[in-house]
Each structure stands twice: as C-alpha cells, then as structure tokens.
Design a protein around this motif. Structure first.
Motif, mmCIF file in Angstrom:
data_model
loop_
_atom_site.group_PDB
_atom_site.id
_atom_site.type_symbol
_atom_site.label_atom_id
_atom_site.label_comp_id
_atom_site.label_asym_id
_atom_site.label_seq_id
_atom_site.Cartn_x
_atom_site.Cartn_y
_atom_site.Cartn_z
ATOM 1 N N LYS B 3 18.176 -28.795 5.730
ATOM 2 C CA LYS B 3 18.622 -28.037 4.697
ATOM 3 C C LYS B 3 17.389 -27.084 4.067
ATOM 4 O O LYS B 3 16.167 -27.203 4.527
ATOM 5 C CB LYS B 3 18.161 -29.126 3.438
ATOM 6 C CG LYS B 3 18.734 -28.769 1.885
ATOM 7 C CD LYS B 3 18.305 -29.794 0.961
ATOM 8 C CE LYS B 3 18.321 -29.350 -0.406
ATOM 9 N NZ LYS B 3 17.133 -28.722 -0.847
ATOM 10 N N LEU B 4 17.723 -25.894 3.803
ATOM 11 C CA LEU B 4 17.053 -24.686 3.326
ATOM 12 C C LEU B 4 16.103 -25.048 2.178
ATOM 13 O O LEU B 4 16.715 -25.465 1.108
ATOM 14 C CB LEU B 4 17.965 -23.389 3.335
ATOM 15 C CG LEU B 4 18.453 -22.945 4.592
ATOM 16 C CD1 LEU B 4 19.543 -21.821 4.149
ATOM 17 C CD2 LEU B 4 17.418 -22.453 5.682
ATOM 18 N N MET B 5 14.996 -24.521 2.209
ATOM 19 C CA MET B 5 14.063 -24.856 0.930
ATOM 20 C C MET B 5 14.304 -23.631 0.024
ATOM 21 O O MET B 5 14.406 -22.513 0.274
ATOM 22 C CB MET B 5 12.502 -24.639 1.447
ATOM 23 C CG MET B 5 12.057 -25.983 1.993
ATOM 24 S SD MET B 5 10.091 -25.916 2.533
ATOM 25 C CE MET B 5 10.159 -24.502 3.771
ATOM 26 N N TRP B 7 12.749 -21.411 -3.294
ATOM 27 C CA TRP B 7 11.513 -20.594 -3.118
ATOM 28 C C TRP B 7 10.372 -21.428 -3.909
ATOM 29 O O TRP B 7 9.091 -21.292 -3.609
ATOM 30 C CB TRP B 7 11.615 -19.230 -3.820
ATOM 31 C CG TRP B 7 11.951 -19.285 -5.281
ATOM 32 C CD1 TRP B 7 13.002 -19.240 -6.161
ATOM 33 C CD2 TRP B 7 10.834 -19.088 -6.455
ATOM 34 N NE1 TRP B 7 12.903 -19.327 -7.363
ATOM 35 C CE2 TRP B 7 11.574 -19.173 -7.554
ATOM 36 C CE3 TRP B 7 9.493 -19.057 -6.275
ATOM 37 C CZ2 TRP B 7 10.623 -18.872 -8.836
ATOM 38 C CZ3 TRP B 7 8.734 -19.177 -7.553
ATOM 39 C CH2 TRP B 7 9.401 -19.064 -8.934
ATOM 40 N N LEU B 10 8.373 -23.545 -1.180
ATOM 41 C CA LEU B 10 7.762 -22.957 -0.023
ATOM 42 C C LEU B 10 6.560 -23.076 -0.068
ATOM 43 O O LEU B 10 5.744 -23.234 -1.187
ATOM 44 C CB LEU B 10 8.062 -21.333 -0.086
ATOM 45 C CG LEU B 10 9.698 -20.926 0.285
ATOM 46 C CD1 LEU B 10 9.648 -19.339 0.067
ATOM 47 C CD2 LEU B 10 9.772 -21.306 1.721
ATOM 48 N N CYS B 13 1.787 -18.047 -0.619
ATOM 49 C CA CYS B 13 1.192 -16.808 0.044
ATOM 50 C C CYS B 13 1.926 -16.737 1.227
ATOM 51 O O CYS B 13 1.088 -16.209 2.353
ATOM 52 C CB CYS B 13 -0.249 -17.036 0.440
ATOM 53 S SG CYS B 13 -1.169 -17.292 -1.207
ATOM 54 N N ASP B 14 3.091 -17.120 1.665
ATOM 55 C CA ASP B 14 3.824 -16.809 2.973
ATOM 56 C C ASP B 14 3.248 -17.489 4.092
ATOM 57 O O ASP B 14 3.174 -16.995 5.292
ATOM 58 C CB ASP B 14 3.903 -15.294 3.012
ATOM 59 C CG ASP B 14 5.059 -14.939 3.967
ATOM 60 O OD1 ASP B 14 5.876 -15.932 4.431
ATOM 61 O OD2 ASP B 14 5.113 -13.778 4.331
ATOM 62 N N GLN B 15 2.726 -18.634 3.881
ATOM 63 C CA GLN B 15 1.693 -19.254 5.017
ATOM 64 C C GLN B 15 2.846 -20.277 5.688
ATOM 65 O O GLN B 15 3.727 -20.903 5.109
ATOM 66 C CB GLN B 15 0.628 -20.236 4.611
ATOM 67 C CG GLN B 15 -0.410 -19.408 3.781
ATOM 68 C CD GLN B 15 -1.400 -20.368 3.171
ATOM 69 O OE1 GLN B 15 -1.900 -21.141 3.838
ATOM 70 N NE2 GLN B 15 -1.624 -20.544 2.073
ATOM 71 N N LEU B 16 2.586 -20.176 6.814
ATOM 72 C CA LEU B 16 3.593 -21.253 7.882
ATOM 73 C C LEU B 16 2.446 -22.065 8.446
ATOM 74 O O LEU B 16 1.355 -21.457 8.680
ATOM 75 C CB LEU B 16 4.515 -20.605 8.681
ATOM 76 C CG LEU B 16 5.518 -20.001 8.106
ATOM 77 C CD1 LEU B 16 6.108 -19.272 9.030
ATOM 78 C CD2 LEU B 16 6.632 -21.051 7.162
ATOM 79 N N LYS B 17 2.696 -23.188 9.050
ATOM 80 C CA LYS B 17 1.909 -23.838 10.168
ATOM 81 C C LYS B 17 1.670 -22.917 11.282
ATOM 82 O O LYS B 17 2.728 -22.121 11.521
ATOM 83 C CB LYS B 17 2.246 -25.381 10.425
ATOM 84 C CG LYS B 17 3.411 -25.430 10.744
ATOM 85 C CD LYS B 17 3.846 -26.967 11.007
ATOM 86 C CE LYS B 17 5.303 -27.505 11.183
ATOM 87 N NZ LYS B 17 5.922 -27.106 12.263
#
Ligand code: SF4
Ligand code: SF4
Lengths: 388, 95
Positions: B3-5, B7, B10, B13-17
C-alpha cells in the motif's frame, strides 16, 4: 546594545559574525561581495568558529551549503543577481530536503543588459523554490531580519531555507545609523541548532533525497506546502518575541498611516523609506495616503493583506521587477489574487519602476498618489520613470 | 504491491533508511541476456567484481561466489573484462 553606523552589507556580515554559523560557503558577486568578504576576514581573524568554504561558483556554493546542512550544521551564504540565478538549480533541493540554510541576498537586476544595480528580478525569479523570503527597508531591518531568519528557518514547524534581502547599493552600500545587539545577546537569541537529522549519525544511517517516481514525488512535495503554511505562525511569533526582547517588533508587513488611509501604496524594500516621506508630505496637504510595506513575500500573507486593503479607495502596487507576462509584476499579481472574491476589494493598479537601479524619488511616488485619486482613468499597468 | 503511503505518513525531511537500493530489484531491467559464471575456470582475480557497475558480483572471504541476478542489469561488462582465455563469465540467453 550599541548604536553604530553600518552599511547594509556590514550589518549583515556583523549579524553573521554574531550568529557564528558552522559553515559558510560563498562566491563573491557585486553588490553582495562585501558580506562574505568581511565575514571571511572575521574567519581569518579567529572571531568565529565557522568552516569557511571558498568555492568556484554560486552553484557550488549552494551545493556545498546543502551538503553541509545535511550534517545538521548551521549554514549561511550570501549572493545576488546572476549568482542567485546560478544557484537556482540547487535552491529547491535545499527546500525539498528541508534544510534551513540562511542566505543574505542583495537584490540586483539580472542580465541582459548587464547591470549591477538594484531591482527585484533576481529574488522574484526565485519566489517559487520553497524558500522563505524576507525583504528589508534598511540596514537595521537587514540585521534584525537575519537574526530572526535563524529562529524561523530552524523552527521544527518550519525547517525551510530562508533568504533575507536588501536592495543593491541603496541598502547594501548606504551607511546608516543602526542598533546592534551585544554578541552574547545574539548567541543566546539564536541558541544551539537542534537539527532534524544528520547524515553523520552513523547509528542511524539514512538516504537523503532519493529518487521518486510518479508514485511518491507528489507526496514528498506536500510537507513543503504544509511547512510554508505553518511558517506563517512562526514568523509572527518570532517577530513578536524579537519585539519583546529588543524593542523592534516585526510581522508580515508594516502599516504606515494605514488606519484612515484612502489611497494606499503597497511596496517592499528600500522604496518604502522614500514612500513614507512622500506620504508625510501628502498628509500635510490633507491627502489620506498610506503605505503597506510587505516584509515577508514568501509565504505570502494573502488573507492578512486582503484584510488591510479591504475598503480602501484605491491601491497602487509597486513592483521593482516585471514578470513579462502582460498582467503586471509579481507583487501585483499576488496582491490582486489575494483580493479576488473578497468583499470590499479596492480598485488596484500596478507600477513597474526602478529596473536596473533607476532612481525612484519622492515626487514620483507622490505622482502615484495623484494617479490614485483618478484611478478610473488610469491604465492597469504603468511603467514609472522610463523614457518613451 | 504494498500500500502506498499518504504524505502525512512519510518520514520527515525526505529521509529514508539507508541502502534502499538493495530492495530495488534492477535485475528486472535485463534485456535478453544474463551472465553465467563458470567456476571451474575462474582464477579469482575479482576483475568482474571491481568492474560491475551494480555490485552484482557476490564475494565472500575475498573469493567470488557468484552473480546476484536480482540486481544484475545484464550489461555484460563482467564477461567482457574476465581475463581467462575461455571466459569464466559468458553472456547467455535469459529466461
Ligand atoms: S552483466 Fe553487468 S551488471 Fe550483471 S554482473 Fe556482469 S557486470 Fe554486473
Ligand atoms: S573476472 Fe573472470 S576469472 Fe576473474 S574472478 Fe571474475 S569470473 Fe573469475
């Protein structure tokens, strides 16, 4: 507090010294050169702890700022005109990654023709890159705005890069009386930066600014939309707090003789000082003139501005740049759009003036108010002070 | 597809692991050919490993152990650069 005589550039450099940022990356450009030049001297003299990165272009300057800011550092830079234009590619990366970089931006015309003097075309072209934009009327405001910019940009509700502008030469090189806070006061006021994250946090490795396709790009832009909205409250809080602490309060705009004004000028930057003189002279003749000086252009305080202008007889919006869109300058289109659909909207015309540093004087600004008294006969868009 | 998250869900700050590229199976991108390793002739020079643009040559204890076809894009660089006469990696029909 000390009363000093400083140019706008000196005021900004002194503010930078007192803020003592972790990193400054900059490239010289007239008329902003002095800001980072004076600051480089502070670095050389050991008056700040800043890691100063002299780069080979403004594109590199902003890139270095972005890189430094992702480590959680407090980062500042300064530029103008073509230099700002060379940063354009990186400006939305700074806001997209929510990096609260602070920029001293000296408004100057953009080429061609090449010109080093003031207009707002450089800054206005950067208005849709997700940066907070604060305009200053004089050196004092440039100094005060820069200090507040740190608090606004770094607020966890905001985390947006912020540019504080002065008008090229008029403010940047004009020497004025101003009040400077003590170093210790500024140190306490800006405090230690509490970064949202650091890529040097090896316990929690992260990917920053990864690729988004059609499935996520849109979602990733939405927090920026929200942050701009939320920044309005923070800007007001910071402006009020600055007033409580140091005696000069700030908001989205300054109202000058607005309460009973019938004919209103909307302007930003150094022209507002000249406009105040024009308004004082008109008031002596019994003309109810007033000024709405926009300080914060991004975010645009549409509702608040519409409220101030509602019920006025006639409004002249002054633009020191043109959008070349056939329907007026950027300030005009914003202000008019803010009033669309509101009740009691005033009649409104636009003046494009002062391009490339063309002088704007008291008689000219008085003539704008004369035009306003017969606004029905005026064209919607006017070019003030240009030869035909 | 998961499933898409939205906004609001999220990370800030546009962080991902880190290392999310590992989860992205670029092996899908191969067009017709895949590299095949022939361990019997391999001299363990690791030229394929250092040449592969996708870190798809797997190595354990400083020895090449195979090719990660989930990430190999099938560019053929490993096969071309392999220095053994008989070629210890060859490009062959995929699927
Ligand atoms: S074909 Fe290309 S991507 Fe695949 S393992 Fe060889 S070098 Fe790497
Ligand atoms: S380049 Fe060829 S010989 Fe060398 S390790 Fe890879 S497969 Fe073996």
């Amino acid at each position: 507090m000390a009363v000093v005589a400083k140019t706008g550039n000196e005021a900004m450099a002194e503010a930078m010294r007192q803020i003592n940022p972790d990193v400054v990356a900059a490239y010289p450009i007239t008329p902003a050169t002095e800001i980072v030049m004076i600051f480089a001297q502070f670095v050389a003299d050991g008056l700040v702890d800043t890691n100063y990165i002299p780069v080979e272009s403004e594109h590199s300057a902003m890139s270095a700022c972005v890189g430094a800011a992702t480590t959680g550092a407090r980062v500042m830079t300064g530029t103008s005109s073509q230099g700002l234009a060379l940063m354009y590619e990186i400006l939305p990366i700074a806001s997209g990654l929510r990096l609260p970089i602070i920029m001293c931006d000296v408004n100057r015309a953009i080429s061609a023709p090449i010109n080093i003097h003031c207009d707002h075309s450089d800054t206005m072209a950067a208005r849709d890159f997700g940066w907070i934009q604060i305009f200053s009327e004089n050196a004092q405001e440039a100094y005060d705005n820069l200090l507040q910019a740190v608090r606004i940009a770094e607020d966890p509700r905001v985390l947006l890069p912020t540019m504080v502008t002065t008008d090229g030469f008029i403010i940047s090189h004009g020497m004025e009386r101003m009040e400077m806070l003590e170093d210790a006061q500024v140190k306490e006021y800006v405090g230690e930066k509490k970064p949202a994250y650091s890529i040097l946090d090896l316990e929690n490795p992260k990917t920053i600014g990864a690729l988004d396709f059609t499935d996520y790009y849109f979602e990733h832009k939405m927090p920026l939309v929200q942050a701009m909205k939320d920044s309005k409250q923070v800007i007001l809080e910071v402006g009020r707090d600055f007033g409580n602490k140091f005696g000069r309060e700030y908001g989205f705009f300054e109202k000058y003789k607005m309460d009973d004004a019938e004919l209103v000028m909307v302007a930003l930057g150094s022209t507002c000082g000249t406009a105040k003189v024009a308004i004082d002279e008109l008031r002596e003749q019994g003309i109810k003139a007033g000024l709405l000086k926009i300080r914060v252009f991004r975010p645009f305080a549409a509702e608040e501005i519409a409220k101030e202008l509602a019920g006025k007889k006639a409004v002249a919006v002054m633009d020191r740049s043109d959008s070349y869109n056939t329907q007026g300058g950027p300030v005009f289109t914003e202000v008019r759009s803010a009033l669309y659909g509101t009740s009691n909207a005033p009649k409104m015309i636009n003046y494009i003036y002062g391009l490339g540093g063309r002088d704007i004087n008291v008689p000219q600004l008085k003539s704008v108010f004369t035009d306003l008294s017969k606004i029905d006969k005026m064209p919607e868009i006017n070019y003030l002070g240009v030869r035909e | 597809m998961s499933k898409l998250m939205g906004w609001k869900e999220l990370p800030p700050c546009d962080q991902l692991k880190a290392s999310t590229a590992e989860e992205f199976e670029t092996g899908d991108w191969r067009l017709g050919e895949k590299p095949v390793w022939h361990p019997e002739t391999c001299i363990q020079c690791l030229i394929c490993w250092i040449s592969c643009p996708d870190s798809a040559i797997t190595v354990k204890d400083q020895k090449m152990t195979g090719i990660d076809l989930k990430h190999c894009k099938g560019c053929g660089i490993c096969a071309r650069e392999c220095p053994t006469k008989s070629k210890s990696i060859t490009m062959e029909r995929d699927k």
